[in-house]
Design a protein around this motif. Structure first.
Motif, PDB file in Angstrom:
ATOM      1  N   ALA A  24       0.832  -1.204   0.000  1.00 47.80           N
ATOM      2  CA  ALA A  24       0.000   0.000   0.000  1.00 47.80           C
ATOM      3  C   ALA A  24       0.868   1.256   0.000  1.00 47.80           C
ATOM      4  O   ALA A  24       0.578   2.227  -0.713  1.00 47.80           O
ATOM      5  CB  ALA A  24      -0.932  -0.009   1.207  1.00 47.80           C
ATOM      6  N   GLU A  25       1.924   1.254   0.793  1.00 45.88           N
ATOM      7  CA  GLU A  25       2.826   2.412   0.824  1.00 45.88           C
ATOM      8  C   GLU A  25       3.476   2.628  -0.538  1.00 45.88           C
ATOM      9  O   GLU A  25       3.526   3.760  -1.044  1.00 45.88           O
ATOM     10  CB  GLU A  25       3.897   2.203   1.888  1.00 45.88           C
ATOM     11  CG  GLU A  25       4.883   3.357   1.981  1.00 45.88           C
ATOM     12  CD  GLU A  25       5.912   3.174   3.083  1.00 45.88           C
ATOM     13  OE1 GLU A  25       6.898   3.950   3.074  1.00 45.88           O
ATOM     14  OE2 GLU A  25       5.747   2.289   3.928  1.00 45.88           O
ATOM     15  N   ALA A  26       3.960   1.540  -1.146  1.00 51.35           N
ATOM     16  CA  ALA A  26       4.613   1.657  -2.448  1.00 51.35           C
ATOM     17  C   ALA A  26       3.633   2.154  -3.510  1.00 51.35           C
ATOM     18  O   ALA A  26       3.971   3.016  -4.337  1.00 51.35           O
ATOM     19  CB  ALA A  26       5.199   0.307  -2.863  1.00 51.35           C
ATOM     20  N   ALA A  27       2.412   1.621  -3.489  1.00 56.75           N
ATOM     21  CA  ALA A  27       1.411   2.047  -4.465  1.00 56.75           C
ATOM     22  C   ALA A  27       1.094   3.525  -4.302  1.00 56.75           C
ATOM     23  O   ALA A  27       0.939   4.253  -5.291  1.00 56.75           O
ATOM     24  CB  ALA A  27       0.142   1.205  -4.312  1.00 56.75           C
ATOM     25  N   GLY A  28       1.003   3.979  -3.046  1.00 59.33           N
ATOM     26  CA  GLY A  28       0.726   5.383  -2.796  1.00 59.33           C
ATOM     27  C   GLY A  28       1.847   6.286  -3.290  1.00 59.33           C
ATOM     28  O   GLY A  28       1.594   7.323  -3.916  1.00 59.33           O
ATOM     29  N   LEU A  29       3.075   5.906  -3.020  1.00 59.65           N
ATOM     30  CA  LEU A  29       4.210   6.710  -3.470  1.00 59.65           C
ATOM     31  C   LEU A  29       4.240   6.801  -4.997  1.00 59.65           C
ATOM     32  O   LEU A  29       4.467   7.883  -5.562  1.00 59.65           O
ATOM     33  CB  LEU A  29       5.516   6.104  -2.952  1.00 59.65           C
ATOM     34  CG  LEU A  29       5.783   6.288  -1.455  1.00 59.65           C
ATOM     35  CD1 LEU A  29       6.932   5.393  -0.998  1.00 59.65           C
ATOM     36  CD2 LEU A  29       6.088   7.749  -1.119  1.00 59.65           C
ATOM     37  N   ARG A  30       4.002   5.696  -5.655  1.00 65.26           N
ATOM     38  CA  ARG A  30       4.039   5.707  -7.122  1.00 65.26           C
ATOM     39  C   ARG A  30       2.890   6.523  -7.707  1.00 65.26           C
ATOM     40  O   ARG A  30       3.054   7.223  -8.716  1.00 65.26           O
ATOM     41  CB  ARG A  30       4.013   4.267  -7.631  1.00 65.26           C
ATOM     42  CG  ARG A  30       5.329   3.520  -7.347  1.00 65.26           C
ATOM     43  CD  ARG A  30       5.203   2.042  -7.548  1.00 65.26           C
ATOM     44  NE  ARG A  30       6.494   1.366  -7.355  1.00 65.26           N
ATOM     45  CZ  ARG A  30       6.640   0.113  -6.935  1.00 65.26           C
ATOM     46  NH1 ARG A  30       5.550  -0.617  -6.664  1.00 65.26           N
ATOM     47  NH2 ARG A  30       7.841  -0.414  -6.794  1.00 65.26           N
ATOM     48  N   VAL A  42      10.804   4.298  -4.665  1.00 66.24           N
ATOM     49  CA  VAL A  42      10.680   2.912  -4.219  1.00 66.24           C
ATOM     50  C   VAL A  42      11.685   2.071  -4.987  1.00 66.24           C
ATOM     51  O   VAL A  42      11.652   2.007  -6.217  1.00 66.24           O
ATOM     52  CB  VAL A  42       9.252   2.380  -4.437  1.00 66.24           C
ATOM     53  CG1 VAL A  42       9.164   0.924  -3.984  1.00 66.24           C
ATOM     54  CG2 VAL A  42       8.232   3.242  -3.694  1.00 66.24           C
ATOM     55  N   LEU A  43      12.571   1.395  -4.255  1.00 64.83           N
ATOM     56  CA  LEU A  43      13.574   0.532  -4.877  1.00 64.83           C
ATOM     57  C   LEU A  43      13.158  -0.926  -4.866  1.00 64.83           C
ATOM     58  O   LEU A  43      13.463  -1.672  -5.799  1.00 64.83           O
ATOM     59  CB  LEU A  43      14.924   0.691  -4.157  1.00 64.83           C
ATOM     60  CG  LEU A  43      15.483   2.115  -4.111  1.00 64.83           C
ATOM     61  CD1 LEU A  43      16.776   2.145  -3.305  1.00 64.83           C
ATOM     62  CD2 LEU A  43      15.723   2.647  -5.528  1.00 64.83           C
ATOM     63  N   ALA A  44      12.457  -1.349  -3.807  1.00 60.42           N
ATOM     64  CA  ALA A  44      11.999  -2.744  -3.701  1.00 60.42           C
ATOM     65  C   ALA A  44      10.914  -2.794  -2.643  1.00 60.42           C
ATOM     66  O   ALA A  44      10.888  -1.989  -1.713  1.00 60.42           O
ATOM     67  CB  ALA A  44      13.149  -3.673  -3.329  1.00 60.42           C
ATOM     68  N   VAL A  45      10.001  -3.746  -2.782  1.00 59.74           N
ATOM     69  CA  VAL A  45       8.936  -3.908  -1.800  1.00 59.74           C
ATOM     70  C   VAL A  45       8.576  -5.372  -1.696  1.00 59.74           C
ATOM     71  O   VAL A  45       8.593  -6.105  -2.687  1.00 59.74           O
ATOM     72  CB  VAL A  45       7.694  -3.057  -2.176  1.00 59.74           C
ATOM     73  CG1 VAL A  45       7.083  -3.499  -3.500  1.00 59.74           C
ATOM     74  CG2 VAL A  45       6.655  -3.078  -1.078  1.00 59.74           C
ATOM     75  N   SER A  46       8.281  -5.826  -0.478  1.00 58.33           N
ATOM     76  CA  SER A  46       7.835  -7.192  -0.219  1.00 58.33           C
ATOM     77  C   SER A  46       6.837  -7.138   0.926  1.00 58.33           C
ATOM     78  O   SER A  46       6.530  -6.067   1.461  1.00 58.33           O
ATOM     79  CB  SER A  46       9.022  -8.090   0.157  1.00 58.33           C
ATOM     80  OG  SER A  46       9.545  -7.716   1.422  1.00 58.33           O
ATOM     81  N   GLU A  47       6.321  -8.289   1.334  1.00 56.29           N
ATOM     82  CA  GLU A  47       5.410  -8.316   2.482  1.00 56.29           C
ATOM     83  C   GLU A  47       6.105  -7.907   3.763  1.00 56.29           C
ATOM     84  O   GLU A  47       5.456  -7.441   4.705  1.00 56.29           O
ATOM     85  CB  GLU A  47       4.805  -9.717   2.650  1.00 56.29           C
ATOM     86  CG  GLU A  47       3.819 -10.098   1.569  1.00 56.29           C
ATOM     87  CD  GLU A  47       3.119 -11.408   1.863  1.00 56.29           C
ATOM     88  OE1 GLU A  47       3.309 -11.952   2.984  1.00 56.29           O
ATOM     89  OE2 GLU A  47       2.383 -11.902   0.991  1.00 56.29           O
ATOM     90  N   ASP A  48       7.414  -8.059   3.828  1.00 54.08           N
ATOM     91  CA  ASP A  48       8.152  -7.838   5.070  1.00 54.08           C
ATOM     92  C   ASP A  48       8.852  -6.490   5.161  1.00 54.08           C
ATOM     93  O   ASP A  48       9.239  -6.069   6.253  1.00 54.08           O
ATOM     94  CB  ASP A  48       9.197  -8.948   5.263  1.00 54.08           C
ATOM     95  CG  ASP A  48       8.573 -10.321   5.287  1.00 54.08           C
ATOM     96  OD1 ASP A  48       7.535 -10.492   5.951  1.00 54.08           O
ATOM     97  OD2 ASP A  48       9.110 -11.228   4.626  1.00 54.08           O
ATOM     98  N   ALA A  49       9.048  -5.819   4.025  1.00 57.65           N
ATOM     99  CA  ALA A  49       9.859  -4.600   4.060  1.00 57.65           C
ATOM    100  C   ALA A  49       9.635  -3.777   2.802  1.00 57.65           C
ATOM    101  O   ALA A  49       9.118  -4.266   1.791  1.00 57.65           O
ATOM    102  CB  ALA A  49      11.343  -4.960   4.179  1.00 57.65           C
TER     103      ALA A  49
END
Length: 259
Positions: A24-30, A42-49
């Motif tokens: 959700a954070e990555a989608a918002g930033l993009r 955003v360089l990378a995103v996963s369920e954990d980080a």
């Protein structure tokens, strides 16, 4: 190679490691970046980080503040399909901080704001002992006023950051960069009210830059407390009774202004 800031969930607070949290954070930033907003890359995103480009910091200055106000207005102008709309292409759970955030969509701002941005946080605040019954009654009354569209205007749904407190405004040598959004379709004045609530530096300059790009609807200063009900309710749910008291006070001010 970009320097990396890696963020993981620690502690036992909600959502307790929800699989959509960083997505959700990555989608918002993009989504905000698509509107031309200066956001952490955003360089990378996963369920954990989530891994973001690490930012250098600088002192706030007037030129950067005015430029931020202008770009914030342009970001808002990029719009959203409806009030409550999530970032385009994202259909998971949204969050504000670590608390769930609704993505139910509405055509009217007032009903959306009351039902999805204020009322969901009242029960947790009451259960935590951070909100008195009397203050909750005042907030419910203010929400009824708002939900009946008494404070709606002609502004369409804006593309807002959604959690624009001072800690999510990073002052860098290149200007302001935004982090950690709760991005959705909302009212532009909500972002500005949150900047005021938590004391963003040089806010007067930010407002000047904003108004030069998109003049605010007259009387916006009188609606600040309306738009602060949401962040105050979220904080009352988990950050102590002081926020509950402030929430009740803001609700009564809204009611008094529209008696």
């Amino acid at each position: 190679m970009s320097r990396v800031f890696r963020k993981t969930l620690r502690g036992s607070g909600p959502p307790g490691g929800h699989p959509d949290f960083f997505a959700a954070e990555a989608a918002g930033l993009r989504w905000l970046a698509d509107a031309g907003a200066p956001v952490a890359k955003v360089l990378a995103v996963s369920e954990d980080a989530i891994e973001l480009e690490k930012l250098d910091t600088a002192r706030p200055d007037r030129a950067a503040a005015r430029a931020f106000g202008a770009v914030l207005a342009s970001m808002h102008d990029a719009g959203a399909p409806r009030f409550g709309s999530p970032p385009t292409g994202f259909d998971g759970q949204l969050f504000i901080g670590r608390r769930p955030l609704s993505s139910i969509e509405y055509d009217s701002w007032g009903e959306f704001y009351a039902r999805e941005r204020v009322e969901p946080y009242l029960r947790p605040a009451l259960e935590a002992g951070n909100l008195t019954a009397s203050d909750a009654d005042a907030v419910h009354a203010a929400c009824e006023l708002i939900a009946n569209n008494a404070l709606d205007d002609a502004e369409p749904a804006a593309r807002i950051h959604g959690d624009l407190w001072n800690g999510n405004v990073m002052w860098t040598p290149a200007g302001v960069v935004l982090i950690d959004p709760a991005a959705h379709g909302g009212h532009r004045e909500t972002d500005l009210a949150m900047l005021a609530l938590f004391g963003c530096p040089l806010l007067d300059e930010i407002i000047i830059g904003y108004q030069e790009t998109h003049p605010l609807v007259p009387g916006w200063e009188d609606r600040v407390e309306v738009h602060q009900l949401h962040p105050l309710a979220v904080h009352a749910a988990g950050h102590g009774p002081g926020y509950g008291t402030a929430l009740g006070r803001a609700a009564r001010s809204v009611l008094d202004a529209h008696a």
